[in-house]
Design an enzyme around this catalytic site. Structure first.
Site, PDB file in Angstrom:
ATOM      1  N   TRP A  54       1.250  -1.277  -0.038  1.00 49.43           N
ATOM      2  CA  TRP A  54       0.328  -0.400   0.419  1.00 49.43           C
ATOM      3  C   TRP A  54       0.470   1.644  -0.034  1.00 49.43           C
ATOM      4  O   TRP A  54      -0.297   2.299  -0.291  1.00 49.43           O
ATOM      5  CB  TRP A  54      -0.726   0.213   1.119  1.00 49.43           C
ATOM      6  CG  TRP A  54      -1.821  -1.064   1.068  1.00 49.43           C
ATOM      7  CD1 TRP A  54      -2.659  -1.792   0.511  1.00 49.43           C
ATOM      8  CD2 TRP A  54      -3.225  -1.526   1.929  1.00 49.43           C
ATOM      9  NE1 TRP A  54      -3.489  -2.265   0.500  1.00 49.43           N
ATOM     10  CE2 TRP A  54      -3.730  -2.542   1.715  1.00 49.43           C
ATOM     11  CE3 TRP A  54      -3.400  -0.745   2.894  1.00 49.43           C
ATOM     12  CZ2 TRP A  54      -4.832  -2.684   2.600  1.00 49.43           C
ATOM     13  CZ3 TRP A  54      -4.330  -0.855   3.717  1.00 49.43           C
ATOM     14  CH2 TRP A  54      -5.559  -2.171   3.862  1.00 49.43           C
ATOM     15  N   LYS A  55       2.094   1.125  -0.055  1.00 48.28           N
ATOM     16  CA  LYS A  55       3.091   2.181   0.589  1.00 48.28           C
ATOM     17  C   LYS A  55       2.508   3.155   1.558  1.00 48.28           C
ATOM     18  O   LYS A  55       1.681   2.826   2.711  1.00 48.28           O
ATOM     19  CB  LYS A  55       2.986   3.042  -1.156  1.00 48.28           C
ATOM     20  CG  LYS A  55       3.883   1.710  -1.704  1.00 48.28           C
ATOM     21  CD  LYS A  55       4.325   2.501  -3.058  1.00 48.28           C
ATOM     22  CE  LYS A  55       3.982   1.565  -4.351  1.00 48.28           C
ATOM     23  NZ  LYS A  55       5.515   2.204  -5.370  1.00 48.28           N
TER      24      LYS A  55
ATOM     25  N   HIS B 124      12.682  -2.734  -1.385  1.00 51.22           N
ATOM     26  CA  HIS B 124      12.109  -1.881  -1.885  1.00 51.22           C
ATOM     27  C   HIS B 124      12.452  -1.142  -2.743  1.00 51.22           C
ATOM     28  O   HIS B 124      13.622  -0.193  -2.210  1.00 51.22           O
ATOM     29  CB  HIS B 124      10.849  -1.365  -1.670  1.00 51.22           C
ATOM     30  CG  HIS B 124       9.856  -1.075  -2.798  1.00 51.22           C
ATOM     31  ND1 HIS B 124      10.063  -0.391  -3.150  1.00 51.22           N
ATOM     32  CD2 HIS B 124       8.899  -1.413  -2.788  1.00 51.22           C
ATOM     33  CE1 HIS B 124       8.939   0.061  -3.918  1.00 51.22           C
ATOM     34  NE2 HIS B 124       8.482  -1.230  -4.241  1.00 51.22           N
TER      35      HIS B 124
ATOM     36  N   GLU C 152      11.800  -6.986  -9.331  1.00 47.66           N
ATOM     37  CA  GLU C 152      10.611  -4.979  -9.051  1.00 47.66           C
ATOM     38  C   GLU C 152      11.331  -4.370 -10.481  1.00 47.66           C
ATOM     39  O   GLU C 152      12.728  -3.659  -9.780  1.00 47.66           O
ATOM     40  CB  GLU C 152      10.439  -4.438  -8.412  1.00 47.66           C
ATOM     41  CG  GLU C 152       9.234  -5.333  -7.521  1.00 47.66           C
ATOM     42  CD  GLU C 152       8.502  -4.245  -6.092  1.00 47.66           C
ATOM     43  OE1 GLU C 152       7.510  -4.953  -6.252  1.00 47.66           O
ATOM     44  OE2 GLU C 152       9.190  -3.247  -5.641  1.00 47.66           O
TER      45      GLU C 152
ATOM     46  N   GLY D 122       1.243  -2.141  -6.279  1.00 44.30           N
ATOM     47  CA  GLY D 122       1.376  -1.409  -5.301  1.00 44.30           C
ATOM     48  C   GLY D 122      -0.200  -0.609  -5.905  1.00 44.30           C
ATOM     49  O   GLY D 122      -1.067  -1.049  -5.761  1.00 44.30           O
ATOM     50  N   GLY D 123       0.343   0.225  -6.783  1.00 41.70           N
ATOM     51  CA  GLY D 123      -0.648   0.897  -7.554  1.00 41.70           C
ATOM     52  C   GLY D 123      -2.347   0.080  -7.273  1.00 41.70           C
ATOM     53  O   GLY D 123      -3.635   0.761  -6.861  1.00 41.70           O
TER      54      GLY D 123
HETATM   55  C1  PEP Z   1       6.101  -2.057  -5.986  1.00 43.57           C
HETATM   56  O1  PEP Z   1       5.600  -0.324  -5.059  1.00 43.57           O
HETATM   57  O2  PEP Z   1       6.829  -2.450  -5.015  1.00 43.57           O
HETATM   58  C2  PEP Z   1       5.034  -1.480  -6.970  1.00 43.57           C
HETATM   59  C3  PEP Z   1       4.803  -2.486  -7.811  1.00 43.57           C
HETATM   60  O3  PEP Z   1       4.415  -0.170  -7.219  1.00 43.57           O
HETATM   61  P1  PEP Z   1       3.409  -0.697  -8.774  1.00 43.57           P
HETATM   62  O4  PEP Z   1       2.912  -1.741  -9.276  1.00 43.57           O
HETATM   63  O5  PEP Z   1       2.310   0.452  -8.530  1.00 43.57           O
HETATM   64  O6  PEP Z   1       4.237  -0.892  -9.874  1.00 43.57           O
END
Ligand code: PEP
Length: 249
Positions: free
Chosen positions: A5-6, A90, A164, A231-232
Site C-alpha cells: 500500500w505504500k 524496495h 521489481e 502497488g497501485g
Molecule cells: C511496488 O511498489 O512494489 C509496485 C510494484 O508498484 P506498482 O504495482 O504500482 O507498479
C-alpha cells in the site's frame, strides 16, 4: 499476491478495502494473500483479518532490536502488530532513503532472527537496462543483500524474493511476461548456484511493476514467476480482487 500500500489509504479507506477483500470468496488453496499497510494501519488490519488466511506485512524495519533510532520500527514491534512478513529493499527505500544492499542484508538477517519472513526486492533502473547491465546489477544486489546467508550457504526457504524492475514501478509499463521470466530464471539459477537444490526450487519469486488485472494471468503463466507484489492496483478492491483471483480466468 502481496499488496504494497505504500503511504496510502486512511484508516476508513483501509477498513472499507479490507472488509471487501475479506467478504470475497478467495480459494486459499490456490493463492496466498498478503497486505502491507502503513505502520499506523497494521493494528486495524490485524484485527480485521483475524481468523482469515490473509497475512499482514510491514513495509520496512530497522535491524536493531531497540534504541535511540527516532522514526524507526523494529522486527519485534512489527511482530507484535501482527505481521508475519516484511518488505525489505524496495526500490523506493533504496533510491529515496539511500538504503544500500549492505543495510538490507542486516535487515534481512534481523527479520529472520525475529521470526519475520522477509520479501527481499531487487531490480534494475531503466538506464541500467538500456546499458545491458540488468543481470550484473541483480547479481550484485542478491550477493550483497543476502550476504550473511550466502556465507552460511543456507537460506530459509520461507524467504521470498521480488523482482521489481524500477522502470516498471508505478509507471504503467510492465515487463513483458517473457522479459520478466528471463530475469526470474536468472534469480532461480542464482539460488540454485548458491544454495542447495531444494532451497533453490522452494524460494518464491514475485514479480512487481504495474501488475494489473490485464497482465497477471500471463505473468503467472511463466514457470519462474510465483506471485506478484502489487502497488497501485492493490488500493482498489475490484482491481486487487481480480488480481488475487487470477486462477479463475
Ligand atoms: C511496488 O511498489 O512494489 C509496485 C510494484 O508498484 P506498482 O504495482 O504500482 O507498479
Amino acid at each position: 499476491m502481496a499488496a504494497n500500500w505504500k503511504m496510502n489509504l486512511s484508516l476508513d479507506e483501509a477498513r472499507d478495502l479490507l472488509i471487501r477483500i475479506k467478504k470475497n470468496e478467495i480459494d486459499f488453496n490456490k493463492v496466498d494473500v498478503l497486505v502491507a499497510p502503513p505502520f499506523t494501519t497494521l493494528q486495524l488490519a490485524n484485527e480485521l483479518l483475524d481468523g482469515t488466511d490473509i497475512l499482514v506485512a510491514g513495509q520496512n524495519m530497522h535491524w536493531e532490536e531497540k534504541g535511540a533510532l527516532t522514526g524507526e520500527i523494529s522486527a519485534l514491534m512489527l511482530k507484535e502488530a501482527g505481521c508475519s512478513h516484511v518488505i525489505l529493499g524496495h526500490s523506493e527505500r533504496r533510491k529515496l532513503f539511500f538504503e544500500t544492499s549492505e543495510i538490507i542484508n542486516r535487515k534481512v538477517d534481523a527479520a529472520i532472527v525475529a521470526g519475520l519472513i522477509p520479501i527481499v526486492c531487487v531490480g534494475e533502473t531503466l538506464k541500467e537496462r538500456e546499458e545491458k547491465k540488468t543481470f550484473d546489477i541483480i547479481k550484485a544486489q542478491l550477493n550483497e543483500s543476502l550476504e550473511f546467508f550466502c556465507e552460511k550457504e543456507s537460506l530459509p526457504t520461507k524467504l521470498i524474493l521480488a523482482y521489481e524492475p524500477v522502470w516498471a514501478i508505478g509507471t504503467g509499463k510492465t515487463a513483458t511476461p517473457e522479459a520478466a521470466q528471463e530475469v526470474h530464471l536468472f534469480l532461480r539459477r542464482w539460488l540454485l548456484e548458491n544454495f542447495d537444490h531444494d532451497t533453490g526450487e522452494a524460494i518464491r519469486i514475485l514479480y512487481g511493476g504495474s501488475v494489473k488485472q490485464g497482465n497477471i494471468k500471463e505473468l503467472m503463466f511463466q514457470p519462474d514467476i510465483d506471485g506478484a507484489l502489487i502497488g497501485g492496483a492493490s488500493l482498489e478492491p475490484d482491481s486487487f480482487l481480480s488480481i488475487i483471483r487470477f486462477y479463475e480466468s
